[in-house]
Scaffold this active site. Structure first.
Site, mmCIF file in Angstrom:
data_model
loop_
_atom_site.group_PDB
_atom_site.id
_atom_site.type_symbol
_atom_site.label_atom_id
_atom_site.label_comp_id
_atom_site.label_asym_id
_atom_site.label_seq_id
_atom_site.Cartn_x
_atom_site.Cartn_y
_atom_site.Cartn_z
ATOM 1 N N SER A 22 0.815 -1.221 0.000
ATOM 2 C CA SER A 22 0.000 0.000 0.000
ATOM 3 C C SER A 22 0.845 1.266 0.000
ATOM 4 O O SER A 22 1.842 1.382 0.725
ATOM 5 C CB SER A 22 -0.920 0.015 1.225
ATOM 6 O OG SER A 22 -1.634 1.242 1.292
ATOM 7 N N SER A 24 -0.642 4.074 0.910
ATOM 8 C CA SER A 24 -1.367 4.980 1.813
ATOM 9 C C SER A 24 -0.496 5.557 2.928
ATOM 10 O O SER A 24 -0.576 6.767 3.200
ATOM 11 C CB SER A 24 -2.578 4.273 2.417
ATOM 12 O OG SER A 24 -3.541 3.992 1.427
ATOM 13 N N LYS A 73 -13.781 -5.184 4.438
ATOM 14 C CA LYS A 73 -14.712 -4.065 4.362
ATOM 15 C C LYS A 73 -16.116 -4.390 4.863
ATOM 16 O O LYS A 73 -16.748 -3.572 5.525
ATOM 17 C CB LYS A 73 -14.784 -3.544 2.927
ATOM 18 C CG LYS A 73 -13.517 -2.866 2.439
ATOM 19 C CD LYS A 73 -13.711 -2.311 1.032
ATOM 20 C CE LYS A 73 -12.478 -1.589 0.534
ATOM 21 N NZ LYS A 73 -12.685 -0.994 -0.802
ATOM 22 N N ASN A 94 -14.787 1.575 4.177
ATOM 23 C CA ASN A 94 -13.347 1.625 3.933
ATOM 24 C C ASN A 94 -12.675 2.697 4.780
ATOM 25 O O ASN A 94 -11.461 2.834 4.752
ATOM 26 C CB ASN A 94 -13.037 1.840 2.441
ATOM 27 C CG ASN A 94 -13.214 3.292 2.007
ATOM 28 O OD1 ASN A 94 -14.032 4.029 2.565
ATOM 29 N ND2 ASN A 94 -12.459 3.698 1.002
ATOM 30 N N ASP A 109 -14.845 5.125 -1.633
ATOM 31 C CA ASP A 109 -14.457 4.686 -2.979
ATOM 32 C C ASP A 109 -15.294 5.387 -4.056
ATOM 33 O O ASP A 109 -14.762 5.843 -5.070
ATOM 34 C CB ASP A 109 -14.615 3.168 -3.119
ATOM 35 C CG ASP A 109 -13.624 2.403 -2.263
ATOM 36 O OD1 ASP A 109 -12.523 2.928 -2.026
ATOM 37 O OD2 ASP A 109 -13.944 1.279 -1.829
ATOM 38 N N ALA A 137 -15.943 -2.197 -5.500
ATOM 39 C CA ALA A 137 -15.680 -0.911 -6.161
ATOM 40 C C ALA A 137 -16.853 -0.505 -7.046
ATOM 41 O O ALA A 137 -17.270 0.655 -7.059
ATOM 42 C CB ALA A 137 -14.395 -0.992 -6.989
ATOM 43 N N TYR A 237 -5.862 0.697 -11.850
ATOM 44 C CA TYR A 237 -4.816 1.722 -11.892
ATOM 45 C C TYR A 237 -3.422 1.147 -12.174
ATOM 46 O O TYR A 237 -2.447 1.897 -12.246
ATOM 47 C CB TYR A 237 -4.794 2.529 -10.588
ATOM 48 C CG TYR A 237 -4.587 1.724 -9.331
ATOM 49 C CD1 TYR A 237 -3.308 1.412 -8.873
ATOM 50 C CD2 TYR A 237 -5.675 1.276 -8.592
ATOM 51 C CE1 TYR A 237 -3.125 0.682 -7.715
ATOM 52 C CE2 TYR A 237 -5.501 0.547 -7.440
ATOM 53 C CZ TYR A 237 -4.219 0.247 -6.994
ATOM 54 O OH TYR A 237 -4.030 -0.490 -5.856
#
Length: 289
Positions: A22, A24, A73, A94, A109, A137, A237
């Site tokens: 990740s 993040s 989630k 999330n 999201d 998603a 992505y």
């Protein structure tokens, strides 16, 4: 970073499995440091059966918040005190915000998708959007588009074990936003998909088709419905330009990659945690260029 961590530093984290890849932590910690905020963000590898303990730890350590990724989630919803409208409809979170022990679950999201469109000068209100996919998603995109005023949403999903869930999502959207027309079709009906894309303003791929190692594939086999004026988005992505986007660009479509959705869902969560705006342009240049 060590120089800015003190006894008062607030803790935030990402939970899920795997999380080692990740980006993040880097994005959030850069933003905290840039804005002079006394927080630190890390990542914990948490399996589904460990979610309850992780949420208990969040309360115990008085953490300001958590991001939640797959496969946790839907499990995390069970331990929330309150849910945002989108999280309630979707049944997943999330982002968790801890306000003095009250945990509120959000799903950002879909906001990431809508704000990524907006970042490219495109508004969802009043538009018709066709979405391929019925997973997490895809559902987030469908629900947020309805909440933000889409006129019509057409959902394509495989007629598999999850198709019933797609029909349920459509019913929930109709109940929440009766002014939004919602259609559900079999993704294998290529003629119907071509017809719906031809009459849509926006088409979004929210499946994993196009993601490595399937980067040679596209969810759309017949690209004749692609045309100038159609906006084509991909939730994938990696790679940044999928086969879908490459072929859509060749047909004159406006193309938007999934990188921006990833960025903007984080921007929304950052605002929920801190009440401040992430330095988006700097984050874009540093982590998404």
């Amino acid at each position: 970073m060590e120089n800015r961590i003190s006894g008062t530093t607030g803790l935030l984290a990402l939970i899920g499995s795997p999380v080692g890849h990740s980006g993040s932590p880097a994005m959030y910690n850069y933003s905290f440091e840039r804005l002079g905020l006394d927080y630190v963000y890390t990542a914990f590898d948490v399996k589904i059966e460990e979610v309850e303990n992780a949420i208990t730890a969040m309360r115990t350590f008085k953490m300001r918040g958590m991001n939640v990724t797959m496969p946790c989630k839907t499990e995390a919803v069970k331990y929330m005190d309150a849910l945002s409208p989108a999280a309630r409809i979707i049944g997943a979170v999330n982002t968790i915000v801890n306000d003095d022990g009250k945990l509120t679950g959000y799903i950002t999201d879909g906001e990431g998708f809508v704000n990524n469109l907006r970042d490219h000068g495109i508004e969802i209100a009043g538009k018709k959007i066709a979405v391929a996919g019925g997973g997490g998603a895809a559902t987030a995109i469908q629900v947020q588009c309805a909440l933000d005023g889409a006129a019509e949403i057409t959902i394509f999903n495989k007629k598999d074990a999850f198709f019933a869930r797609t029909l349920e999502t459509a019913e929930k959207i109709r109940a929440e936003r009766p002014e939004c027309k919602v259609n559900v079709y079999d993704m294998d009906d290529e003629a119907k998909m071509k017809e719906e894309i031809a009459s849509s303003d926006i088409f979004a791929n929210a499946t994993i088709v196009g993601m490595k190692p399937m980067d040679h594939e596209s969810i759309i086999k017949d690209t004749s419905a692609f045309r100038p004026g159609l906006v084509v988005c991909d939730a994938v992505y990696n790679p940044k330009e999928t086969r879908l986007l490459r072929e859509a660009k060749e047909a004159g479509c406006t193309c938007i990659s999934g990188e921006g959705m990833l960025l903007w869902q984080g921007v929304s969560a950052f605002k929920l945690y801190t009440g401040k705006d992430m330095p988006v342009q700097e984050v874009k240049e540093r982590f998404f260029s």
